[in-house]
Scaffold this active site. Structure first.
Site, PDB file in Angstrom:
ATOM      1  N   GLU A  98       0.836  -1.204   0.000  1.00  0.00           N
ATOM      2  CA  GLU A  98       0.000   0.000   0.000  1.00  0.00           C
ATOM      3  C   GLU A  98       0.871   1.254   0.000  1.00  0.00           C
ATOM      4  OE1 GLU A  98      -2.601   1.495  -0.395  1.00  0.00           O
ATOM      5  OE2 GLU A  98      -4.341   0.752   0.696  1.00  0.00           O
ATOM      6  N   ASP A  99       0.293   2.335  -0.482  1.00  0.00           N
ATOM      7  CA  ASP A  99       0.988   3.625  -0.404  1.00  0.00           C
ATOM      8  C   ASP A  99       0.888   4.197   1.010  1.00  0.00           C
ATOM      9  OD1 ASP A  99      -1.770   3.991  -0.639  1.00  0.00           O
ATOM     10  OD2 ASP A  99      -1.636   5.632  -2.077  1.00  0.00           O
ATOM     11  N   ASP A 102      -4.377   5.131   6.240  1.00  0.00           N
ATOM     12  CA  ASP A 102      -4.992   6.321   6.813  1.00  0.00           C
ATOM     13  C   ASP A 102      -5.971   5.874   7.904  1.00  0.00           C
ATOM     14  OD1 ASP A 102      -5.554   9.157   6.766  1.00  0.00           O
ATOM     15  OD2 ASP A 102      -7.354   8.752   5.619  1.00  0.00           O
ATOM     16  N   ASP A 158      -1.788  11.070  -4.756  1.00  0.00           N
ATOM     17  CA  ASP A 158      -2.399  12.186  -5.476  1.00  0.00           C
ATOM     18  C   ASP A 158      -3.310  13.036  -4.599  1.00  0.00           C
ATOM     19  OD1 ASP A 158      -4.499  10.215  -5.169  1.00  0.00           O
ATOM     20  OD2 ASP A 158      -5.625  11.339  -6.676  1.00  0.00           O
TER      21      ASP A 158
HETATM   22  P1  IMP Z   1      -7.643   4.183   4.428  1.00  0.00           P
HETATM   23  O1  IMP Z   1      -8.365   5.350   5.042  1.00  0.00           O
HETATM   24  O2  IMP Z   1      -6.589   3.643   5.351  1.00  0.00           O
HETATM   25  O3  IMP Z   1      -8.614   3.151   3.964  1.00  0.00           O
HETATM   26  O4  IMP Z   1      -6.854   4.722   3.167  1.00  0.00           O
HETATM   27  C1  IMP Z   1      -7.501   4.796   1.937  1.00  0.00           C
HETATM   28  C2  IMP Z   1      -6.704   5.442   0.848  1.00  0.00           C
HETATM   29  O5  IMP Z   1      -6.834   6.865   0.979  1.00  0.00           O
HETATM   30  C3  IMP Z   1      -5.207   5.237   0.776  1.00  0.00           C
HETATM   31  O6  IMP Z   1      -4.807   4.022   0.199  1.00  0.00           O
HETATM   32  C4  IMP Z   1      -4.852   6.389  -0.163  1.00  0.00           C
HETATM   33  O7  IMP Z   1      -5.089   6.024  -1.510  1.00  0.00           O
HETATM   34  C5  IMP Z   1      -5.804   7.460   0.274  1.00  0.00           C
HETATM   35  N1  IMP Z   1      -5.133   8.456   1.152  1.00  0.00           N
HETATM   36  C6  IMP Z   1      -5.222   8.589   2.486  1.00  0.00           C
HETATM   37  N2  IMP Z   1      -4.485   9.617   2.931  1.00  0.00           N
HETATM   38  C7  IMP Z   1      -3.880  10.144   1.840  1.00  0.00           C
HETATM   39  C8  IMP Z   1      -2.963  11.245   1.653  1.00  0.00           C
HETATM   40  O8  IMP Z   1      -2.526  11.958   2.567  1.00  0.00           O
HETATM   41  N3  IMP Z   1      -2.593  11.476   0.355  1.00  0.00           N
HETATM   42  C9  IMP Z   1      -3.029  10.726  -0.697  1.00  0.00           C
HETATM   43  N4  IMP Z   1      -3.869   9.699  -0.550  1.00  0.00           N
HETATM   44  C10 IMP Z   1      -4.305   9.400   0.694  1.00  0.00           C
HETATM   45 MG    MG Z   2      -4.036   3.437  -1.638  1.00  0.00          MG
END
Ligand code: IMP
Ligand code: MG
Length: 177
Positions: A98-99, A102, A158
């Site tokens: 994963e990148d 969050d 992005d």
């Molecule tokens: P989750 O909230 O952990 O499910 O993250 C969902 C997705 O939100 C991540 O895989 C990213 O693609 C995107 N995301 C969350 N925070 C950031 C950020 O600061 N910059 C860019 N993308 C983000």
């Molecule tokens: Mg992602």
């Protein structure tokens, strides 16, 4: 157009990615093979660099997911699979790449999904983690950097499809959104 201020430089990222690849090489030294599953789109640059630093045999798969917005956040599962792996991963050693983690919903969903495929092992790797935003705790086996609760862009990440190809990770100030 101004460039977002640097949070993590190209050099810092390169050094960390190399060290993550070394750790992964060690873990899977005796495994025979490894399947890296990159979560599109944000992980594509990280995955490319990570994979090229690995010395163990591996193959690459991509999946794509979509998260529902805040409006729909009361649905049972806030994440939906848009594109699945091309080849079965049953009995394979799998590393989800994963990148950024969050809220944790995406990775929690993906762990559940791939556990159901009975892989030989399933581990997780994320370049970034924002612990202040955690809603669902997911254990990360490999983590690049812990960052504060800011919106980051570049190195694959992005904002509305912009800034993905910045070579470093920048913090996007509200006036640049
Ligand atoms: P989750 O909230 O952990 O499910 O993250 C969902 C997705 O939100 C991540 O895989 C990213 O693609 C995107 N995301 C969350 N925070 C950031 C950020 O600061 N910059 C860019 N993308 C983000
Ligand atoms: Mg992602």
């Amino acid at each position: 157009m101004d460039a977002p201020p640097v949070l993590l430089s190209e050099a810092e990222i390169a050094k960390r990615v190399k060290s993550l690849a070394e750790q992964i090489d060690q873990t899977y030294a005796d495994a025979g093979s490894l399947v890296l599953i990159g979560v599109l789109k944000g992980s594509f640059i990280f995955l490319a660099d990570l994979a090229r630093n690995l010395t163990i045999p591996h193959r690459i798969e991509f999946i794509a997911v979509e998260s529902y917005g805040a409006k729909e956040s009361d649905v049972a599962d806030p994440v939906r699979l848009l594109m699945d792996v091309r080849h079965a991963i049953d009995d394979e050693h799998v590393l989800l790449v994963e990148d950024i983690v969050d809220t944790g919903h995406t990775l929690a969903y993906l762990k559940r999904l791939f556990t159901a495929h009975d892989p030989a092992s399933l581990r997780t790797c994320s370049l970034l983690h924002k612990p202040e935003r955690t809603e669902q705790d997911v254990a990360l086996d490999y983590l690049g950097f812990t960052i504060p609760d800011v919106w980051v862009v570049g190195y694959g990440l992005d904002y509305a499809e912009r800034y993905r190809t910045l070579p470093y990770i920048g913090e996007l100030p509200p006036e640049m959104r």
